[in-house]
Design an enzyme around this catalytic site. Structure first.
Site, PDB file in Angstrom:
ATOM      1  N   LYS A  23       0.944  -0.754   0.322  1.00  0.00           N
ATOM      2  CA  LYS A  23       0.301  -0.025   0.012  1.00  0.00           C
ATOM      3  C   LYS A  23       1.114   1.386  -0.128  1.00  0.00           C
ATOM      4  O   LYS A  23       0.731   2.430  -1.224  1.00  0.00           O
ATOM      5  CB  LYS A  23      -0.236  -0.053   1.370  1.00  0.00           C
ATOM      6  CG  LYS A  23      -1.439   1.319   1.551  1.00  0.00           C
ATOM      7  CD  LYS A  23      -3.059   0.742   2.215  1.00  0.00           C
ATOM      8  CE  LYS A  23      -2.476   0.763   4.009  1.00  0.00           C
ATOM      9  NZ  LYS A  23      -2.251   1.752   4.369  1.00  0.00           N
ATOM     10  N   SER A  24       1.648   1.442   0.769  1.00  0.00           N
ATOM     11  CA  SER A  24       2.982   2.609   0.797  1.00  0.00           C
ATOM     12  C   SER A  24       3.602   3.297  -0.619  1.00  0.00           C
ATOM     13  O   SER A  24       3.517   3.954  -0.883  1.00  0.00           O
ATOM     14  CB  SER A  24       3.603   2.181   2.054  1.00  0.00           C
ATOM     15  OG  SER A  24       2.928   2.262   3.139  1.00  0.00           O
ATOM     16  N   GLY A  70      -5.668   7.840   5.535  1.00  0.00           N
ATOM     17  CA  GLY A  70      -4.524   8.631   6.174  1.00  0.00           C
ATOM     18  C   GLY A  70      -3.486   8.871   5.106  1.00  0.00           C
ATOM     19  O   GLY A  70      -3.305  10.188   5.266  1.00  0.00           O
ATOM     20  N   SER A 145       4.959  12.139  11.964  1.00  0.00           N
ATOM     21  CA  SER A 145       5.160  11.025  10.534  1.00  0.00           C
ATOM     22  C   SER A 145       5.240  10.948   9.643  1.00  0.00           C
ATOM     23  O   SER A 145       5.552  11.936   8.802  1.00  0.00           O
ATOM     24  CB  SER A 145       3.034  11.016  10.630  1.00  0.00           C
ATOM     25  OG  SER A 145       2.949   9.935   9.287  1.00  0.00           O
ATOM     26  N   SER A 146       6.326  10.043   8.735  1.00  0.00           N
ATOM     27  CA  SER A 146       7.367  10.011   7.546  1.00  0.00           C
ATOM     28  C   SER A 146       5.658  10.776   6.790  1.00  0.00           C
ATOM     29  O   SER A 146       6.726  10.632   5.612  1.00  0.00           O
ATOM     30  CB  SER A 146       7.896   8.786   7.495  1.00  0.00           C
ATOM     31  OG  SER A 146       6.815   7.929   7.129  1.00  0.00           O
ATOM     32  N   ASP A 298       3.324   0.407  12.893  1.00  0.00           N
ATOM     33  CA  ASP A 298       2.344  -0.644  12.081  1.00  0.00           C
ATOM     34  C   ASP A 298       2.192  -2.158  12.672  1.00  0.00           C
ATOM     35  O   ASP A 298       1.740  -3.076  12.414  1.00  0.00           O
ATOM     36  CB  ASP A 298       1.987  -0.479  10.609  1.00  0.00           C
ATOM     37  CG  ASP A 298       1.809   0.705  10.449  1.00  0.00           C
ATOM     38  OD1 ASP A 298       1.261   1.408  11.148  1.00  0.00           O
ATOM     39  OD2 ASP A 298       1.806   1.080   9.064  1.00  0.00           O
ATOM     40  N   LYS A 325      -3.435   6.705  14.766  1.00  0.00           N
ATOM     41  CA  LYS A 325      -4.024   6.849  13.967  1.00  0.00           C
ATOM     42  C   LYS A 325      -5.194   6.269  13.737  1.00  0.00           C
ATOM     43  O   LYS A 325      -6.227   7.014  14.020  1.00  0.00           O
ATOM     44  CB  LYS A 325      -2.836   4.920  13.239  1.00  0.00           C
ATOM     45  CG  LYS A 325      -2.179   5.221  13.790  1.00  0.00           C
ATOM     46  CD  LYS A 325      -1.211   4.973  12.499  1.00  0.00           C
ATOM     47  CE  LYS A 325       0.544   5.024  12.714  1.00  0.00           C
ATOM     48  NZ  LYS A 325       0.913   5.006  11.153  1.00  0.00           N
ATOM     49  N   ARG A 329      -4.585   3.298  18.442  1.00  0.00           N
ATOM     50  CA  ARG A 329      -4.030   1.849  19.018  1.00  0.00           C
ATOM     51  C   ARG A 329      -3.796   1.118  20.226  1.00  0.00           C
ATOM     52  O   ARG A 329      -3.822  -0.044  20.377  1.00  0.00           O
ATOM     53  CB  ARG A 329      -2.893   1.786  17.392  1.00  0.00           C
ATOM     54  CG  ARG A 329      -3.255   1.913  16.095  1.00  0.00           C
ATOM     55  CD  ARG A 329      -2.651   1.551  15.088  1.00  0.00           C
ATOM     56  NE  ARG A 329      -3.515   1.325  13.633  1.00  0.00           N
ATOM     57  CZ  ARG A 329      -2.683   1.104  12.746  1.00  0.00           C
ATOM     58  NH1 ARG A 329      -1.555   1.340  12.677  1.00  0.00           N
ATOM     59  NH2 ARG A 329      -3.664   1.149  11.317  1.00  0.00           N
ATOM     60  N   LYS A 396      -9.299  -2.322   4.190  1.00  0.00           N
ATOM     61  CA  LYS A 396      -8.365  -0.990   3.815  1.00  0.00           C
ATOM     62  C   LYS A 396      -7.225  -0.941   2.569  1.00  0.00           C
ATOM     63  O   LYS A 396      -6.641  -0.444   2.417  1.00  0.00           O
ATOM     64  CB  LYS A 396      -8.230  -0.259   5.371  1.00  0.00           C
ATOM     65  CG  LYS A 396      -7.735   0.716   5.144  1.00  0.00           C
ATOM     66  CD  LYS A 396      -7.936   1.814   6.804  1.00  0.00           C
ATOM     67  CE  LYS A 396      -7.687   3.365   6.656  1.00  0.00           C
ATOM     68  NZ  LYS A 396      -5.904   2.841   6.301  1.00  0.00           N
TER      69      LYS A 396
END
Length: 417
Positions: A23-24, A70, A145-146, A298, A325, A329, A396
């Site tokens: 996904k990234s 996100g 966050s990166s 993650d 997130k 979490r 997702k």
């Protein structure tokens, strides 16, 4: 949709699973493809987040609703801000409207972007009027966050002077920044990353090539978990993966040695073998495993559930990004693991799980609109029967997840109501 999960009737011995693209990587390449249409992408992810990103990139006016995605929120904010003539309202789910985006908006405004908050300052929805950004220097806090950083780096080649980005402080999630820069390099865009300064050069064109997306390492984490819970001799094959992966979660191959799982790479296939039981004595059970996951947050849920299911304790740090997130979490893990009998404490940046011997059965696990909650707890069915609420949330990032568990002979049934 609630599912009841039990482990396979017979031990998992040898199975092969094909996992969709990262996904990234997919979302990064989709944004680059929008800037440079000659770019071709193979093995793209079939995740909901990627479908939302693909759809959003085609919009030039009106409302863009990215739901819970996100990454799409951050990447599209930067993309729309730099597209001359675009005028959109970028919004998402109620939870998305609670997730901060001020750092990225401030950075884009420093560069000259026209962005307004529609409701609460610092949060979506955003009103964005795209324009050419003339400035090329900006600074950001490094411990964010990166995805904020990558959002700027991905649009940088399309800016007149490129971008020089200074990161202030200690950098979080360096592997994901390097992933972005590596993908830029792969298509011929020059950049540099020295100390806390990143420079991306402008580019009118890129190499006319096809880029193949590696399979998703975050998705692989659940099969590492299954291997850790399985008998010695279990062998799982996952495709397609590389030992030289750009993904931060590739660290799984190193971390899961603590659980007796070894990784080998052969012709784009990742072989997972359970070679030893991590708990051989009472001393092992009382040893607190320590993990620092600032570069791979993650996988924290998966590791915490693994430790609990094996009766082991753990101390996990570097988790400050998990508070914002799909859900908080850390609090979600505390609530759900406690239902199962865990003794767990969390703060804003770490969790500590005490060793324990018992696991309650037939507990219903809430998933909080968070795909990773559902998938992190699912392998625990190898230890005890559990219910997973809102199980469809896995779409997702990994729509085929439940089908792949069935291929391993997990017993899965729908629960009425």
């Amino acid at each position: 949709m609630t599912l009841h999960l039990s482990g396979p009737p017979a031990p998992v011995k040898h199975s092969r699973i094909s996992i969709t693209g990262s996904k990234s990587e997919s979302n990064r390449l989709l944004l680059l493809q929008a800037l440079y249409p000659q770019l071709k992408i193979e093995n793209i992810s079939n995740a909901d987040d990627v479908k939302v990103m693909r759809k959003g990139l085609k919009v030039r006016t009106g409302t863009v609703d990215i739901h819970h995605a996100g990454t799409a929120m951050r990447f599209l904010t930067a993309y729309f801000a730099t597209r001359e003539g675009v005028e959109v309202t970028l919004t998402g789910s109620s939870r998305m409207q609670e997730r901060p985006i001020k750092v990225l908006v401030d950075a884009l405004r420093q560069l000259g972007a026209d962005i307004e908050y529609e409701k609460n300052k610092g949060y979506p929805p955003l009103r964005i009027r795209g324009k050419k950004l003339e400035k090329s220097n900006v600074s950001l806090p490094a411990n964010i966050s990166s995805q904020y950083i990558s959002a700027l780096l991905l649009v940088a080649p399309g800016m007149k002077e490129g971008l020089e980005l200074e990161l202030i402080g200690e950098i979080t999630s360096v592997p994901y920044i390097k992933m972005t820069l590596s993908l830029l390099k792969e298509i011929g865009i020059r950049s540099s990353f020295s100390r806390n300064k990143i420079r991306v050069e402008p580019a009118d064109t890129v190499l006319p090539k096809s880029v193949r997306v590696e399979s998703d390492w975050s998705s692989a984490s659940y099969f590492y978990s299954i291997a850790a819970f399985s008998e010695i001799g279990t062998h799982l094959e996952l495709t397609s993966y590389s030992a030289e992966s750009l993904q931060g979660d590739r660290v799984l191959a190193d971390l899961y040695r603590s659980f007796g799982v070894e990784s080998q790479f052969e012709d784009q296939t990742l072989h997972l073998r359970k070679l030893a039981n991590p708990v051989k004595s009472e001393k092992d059970k009382n040893t607190l495993l320590k993990f620092h996951l600032a570069d791979a947050p993650d996988i924290a849920q998966t590791i915490a559930v693994n430790c609990f299911g094996l009766g082991m304790g753990c101390h996990i740090t570097g988790l400050h990004t998990l508070k914002i997130k799909e859900t908080d979490r850390l609090e979600a893990l505390k609530t759900e693991l406690s239902k199962l009998g865990a003794r767990i404490e969390v703060s804003d940046h770490h969790l500590e799980l005490a060793p324990g011997d018992s696991i309650k059965s037939d507990v219903s696990i809430a998933t909080y609109n968070d795909h990773r909650m559902a998938m992190a707890f699912a392998p625990l069915a190898l230890k005890t029967d559990i219910f997973i609420e809102d199980a469809a949330v896995v779409s997702k990032s990994y729509p085929d997840f439940w089908d792949d568990l069935k291929r391993l002979n997990f017993q899965i049934r729908h629960v009425a109501g």
